[in-house]
Write an enzyme that holds these catalytic residues in place. Structure first.
Site, PDB file in Angstrom:
ATOM      1  N   ASP A 239      -7.548  -7.761   1.072  1.00 40.40           N
ATOM      2  CA  ASP A 239      -6.618  -7.833   2.200  1.00 40.40           C
ATOM      3  C   ASP A 239      -7.384  -7.399   3.436  1.00 40.40           C
ATOM      4  O   ASP A 239      -8.256  -6.512   3.347  1.00 40.40           O
ATOM      5  CB  ASP A 239      -5.406  -6.898   1.994  1.00 40.40           C
ATOM      6  CG  ASP A 239      -5.702  -5.491   2.493  1.00 40.40           C
ATOM      7  OD1 ASP A 239      -6.303  -4.720   1.705  1.00 40.40           O
ATOM      8  OD2 ASP A 239      -5.387  -5.182   3.660  1.00 40.40           O
TER       9      ASP A 239
ATOM     10  N   ASP B 243       0.857  -1.167   0.000  1.00 39.30           N
ATOM     11  CA  ASP B 243       0.000   0.000   0.000  1.00 39.30           C
ATOM     12  C   ASP B 243       0.904   1.230   0.000  1.00 39.30           C
ATOM     13  O   ASP B 243       2.065   1.162   0.395  1.00 39.30           O
ATOM     14  CB  ASP B 243      -0.939  -0.012   1.216  1.00 39.30           C
ATOM     15  CG  ASP B 243      -2.127   0.936   1.012  1.00 39.30           C
ATOM     16  OD1 ASP B 243      -3.028   0.938   1.864  1.00 39.30           O
ATOM     17  OD2 ASP B 243      -2.135   1.679   0.005  1.00 39.30           O
TER      18      ASP B 243
HETATM   19  C1  LIG Z   1     -11.952  -3.917   8.585  1.00 39.40           C
HETATM   20  C2  LIG Z   1     -10.969  -3.725   9.730  1.00 39.40           C
HETATM   21  C3  LIG Z   1     -10.884  -4.898  10.709  1.00 39.40           C
HETATM   22  O1  LIG Z   1      -9.676  -3.508   9.204  1.00 39.40           O
HETATM   23  C4  LIG Z   1      -9.063  -2.519   9.994  1.00 39.40           C
HETATM   24  C5  LIG Z   1     -10.185  -1.724  10.642  1.00 39.40           C
HETATM   25  C6  LIG Z   1     -10.460  -0.422   9.969  1.00 39.40           C
HETATM   26  O2  LIG Z   1     -10.399  -0.647   8.564  1.00 39.40           O
HETATM   27  C7  LIG Z   1      -9.101  -0.920   8.073  1.00 39.40           C
HETATM   28  C8  LIG Z   1      -9.278  -1.671   6.768  1.00 39.40           C
HETATM   29  N1  LIG Z   1      -9.991  -0.811   5.813  1.00 39.40           N
HETATM   30  C9  LIG Z   1      -9.317  -0.179   4.836  1.00 39.40           C
HETATM   31  N2  LIG Z   1      -9.905   0.695   3.973  1.00 39.40           N
HETATM   32  C10 LIG Z   1      -8.915   1.172   3.191  1.00 39.40           C
HETATM   33  C11 LIG Z   1      -8.944   2.164   2.194  1.00 39.40           C
HETATM   34  C12 LIG Z   1      -7.737   2.519   1.563  1.00 39.40           C
HETATM   35  C13 LIG Z   1      -7.682   3.565   0.574  1.00 39.40           C
HETATM   36  O3  LIG Z   1      -8.700   4.207   0.206  1.00 39.40           O
HETATM   37  N3  LIG Z   1      -6.471   3.870   0.021  1.00 39.40           N
HETATM   38  C14 LIG Z   1      -5.327   3.209   0.381  1.00 39.40           C
HETATM   39  N4  LIG Z   1      -4.159   3.564  -0.213  1.00 39.40           N
HETATM   40  N5  LIG Z   1      -5.335   2.207   1.293  1.00 39.40           N
HETATM   41  C15 LIG Z   1      -6.519   1.863   1.917  1.00 39.40           C
HETATM   42  C16 LIG Z   1      -6.514   0.859   2.907  1.00 39.40           C
HETATM   43  C17 LIG Z   1      -7.706   0.534   3.560  1.00 39.40           C
HETATM   44  N6  LIG Z   1      -7.994  -0.319   4.592  1.00 39.40           N
HETATM   45  O4  LIG Z   1      -8.334   0.261   7.866  1.00 39.40           O
HETATM   46  C18 LIG Z   1      -7.310   0.338   8.847  1.00 39.40           C
HETATM   47  C19 LIG Z   1      -7.429   1.647   9.587  1.00 39.40           C
HETATM   48  C20 LIG Z   1      -5.973   0.088   8.153  1.00 39.40           C
HETATM   49  O5  LIG Z   1      -7.537  -0.723   9.755  1.00 39.40           O
HETATM   50  C21 LIG Z   1      -8.244  -1.687   9.042  1.00 39.40           C
HETATM   51  O6  LIG Z   1     -11.349  -2.543  10.471  1.00 39.40           O
END
Ligand SMILES: CC1(C)O[C@@H]2[C@@H](CO[C@@]3(CNc4nc5cc6c(=O)[nH]c(N)nc6cc5[nH]4)OC(C)(C)O[C@@H]23)O1
Length: 366
Positions: free
Chosen positions: A267, A93
């Site tokens: 992922d 990422d």
């Molecule tokens: C689902 C679960 C358990 O995963 C945890 C926590 C909160 O959600 C997550 C997972 N969701 C997630 N959405 C994303 C959107 C983008 C994006 O728009 N751009 C780029 N470059 N990378 C992304 C990576 C992402 N990861 O995001 C973080 C804050 C990384 O913790 C993860 O809830």
């Protein structure tokens, strides 16, 4: 010359696709789940176990690795595959999302984002060009563009501004990435929960003729129905012959419903994070091994599993390890959970090939 990046759709069932991505370091069977290896390690796992459960590719994070141990240091040591002893493909990422969700004192401009490390407060600048440079230093196989993910809910003007900035950054990342046949740079669709903005973002990125497309800006706390609606709107605007990657997703149910809408790659920290918190995914649902009701239970998690963590250890023993905060507890449950997720992906790939995916639907996750 290195084998170029190629994606083939081998079978479809409704909008679900069974495909394969061919890269110099190996093939990626899709639908694919990428175990999260944020700091160059899939927490509590040996890399040969990660391979053993069937993972073809893992995810690394530019943000974490640039802060520690440093991208130039990893490059001097032979790149991330050599450093972490993972010879298969790695997707990284780009760092923008992690900056916004982890760092403090950040400032975002057209040029890029400046921020302070959440580890030691040191100041850094991350531009589209620097993000691609870092991902190159890591020798990443699939590199993500630098983007701005809008936290939801948000004003439409704010979503539009971030989506348009991300499109300009996609162009700059494409230029910085140049022509690297055995590698790929994916664009990231933004647009929040707004259909028109999602369509504009997907169409503009498709016109850039990139090697693959991620759907970003989701799995940020929105209801599953909103996430799925955005997929219904976005996927048809993306080229059929390129991989589609839904970032940060998700539960087994999220993944099943997203594959049914045409997503190929996923992922999520859930299986690994849950494993460290005493939670086991099984065909019969989630089991919380912290619960005292397991203290005398001699049964394994799943006697039919081919994963030793699921088949060879009693729930009583796993309960004991979790309650005693023994390292082996996190190791065995992470192993079980990643095995469960990879089995889910394998079952979906087989169902699409057999044209039974649409018909069988939810039972696949049981
Ligand atoms: C689902 C679960 C358990 O995963 C945890 C926590 C909160 O959600 C997550 C997972 N969701 C997630 N959405 C994303 C959107 C983008 C994006 O728009 N751009 C780029 N470059 N990378 C992304 C990576 C992402 N990861 O995001 C973080 C804050 C990384 O913790 C993860 O809830």
């Amino acid at each position: 010359m290195a084998k170029p990046f190629s994606f083939k759709v081998l079978a479809t069932d409704g909008k679900a696709r069974r495909g394969v991505i061919d890269m110099p370091r190996g093939e990626i069977r899709t639908p694919a789940f990428m175990p999260v290896g944020t700091g160059g390690t899939v927490k509590a796992m040996y890399m040969d176990q990660v391979r053993g459960v069937g993972a073809d590719i893992i995810l690394g994070n530019t943000y974490h690795l640039m802060l520690r141990p440093g991208a130039e240091r990893v490059a001097r040591l032979g790149g991330l595959h050599e450093f972490a002893r993972w010879p298969q493909p790695i997707l990284t990422d780009s760092g923008g999302f992690q900056v916004m969700s982890l760092s403090k004192l950040r400032k975002l401009t057209e040029k890029g984002v400046t921020f302070r490390s959440h580890i030691d407060g040191a100041a850094y600048e991350m531009s589209p060009e620097r993000s691609i440079e870092i991902q190159g230093l890591l020798d990443s196989d699939i590199q993500m563009q630098l983007d701005e993910c809008t936290a939801l809910p948000a004003e439409i003007k704010e979503i539009e501004r971030a989506m348009e900035l991300s499109l300009r950054w996609a162009e700059r990342c494409k230029t910085a990435f140049g022509d690297q046949p055995g590698k790929a740079m994916f664009g990231i669709v933004q647009g929040g929960d707004n259909a028109a903005l999602r369509v504009r973002s997907a169409q503009a990125l498709s016109a850039m003729n990139l090697k693959g497309y991620a759907v970003g800006g989701l799995a940020v706390g929105e209801p599953q129905a909103v996430m799925l609606e955005m997929l219904d709107i976005t996927c048809p605007e993306l080229p059929d012959d390129k991989p589609r990657y839904l970032m940060g997703v998700g539960t087994p149910d999220d993944i099943l419903k997203s594959v049914a809408r045409g997503i190929d790659m996923f992922d999520c920290v859930m299986p690994t994070r849950a494993g460290r918190h005493g939670l086991a995914y099984t065909r019969r649902g989630k089991v919380n091994l912290r619960n005292a009701r397991h203290a005398d239970d001699p049964r394994p998690l799943d006697e039919e599993s081919d994963c030793p963590a699921a088949r060879d250890y009693s729930r009583a023993y796993l309960h004991h390890l979790v309650r005693s905060q023994e390292a082996l507890g996190a190791m065995l449950l992470t192993w079980n959970n990643l095995s469960y997720y990879q089995k889910l992906m394998q079952d979906m790939r087989a169902a699409i090939e057999a044209q039974t995916f649409e018909a069988r639907g939810a039972e696949i996750t049981e």
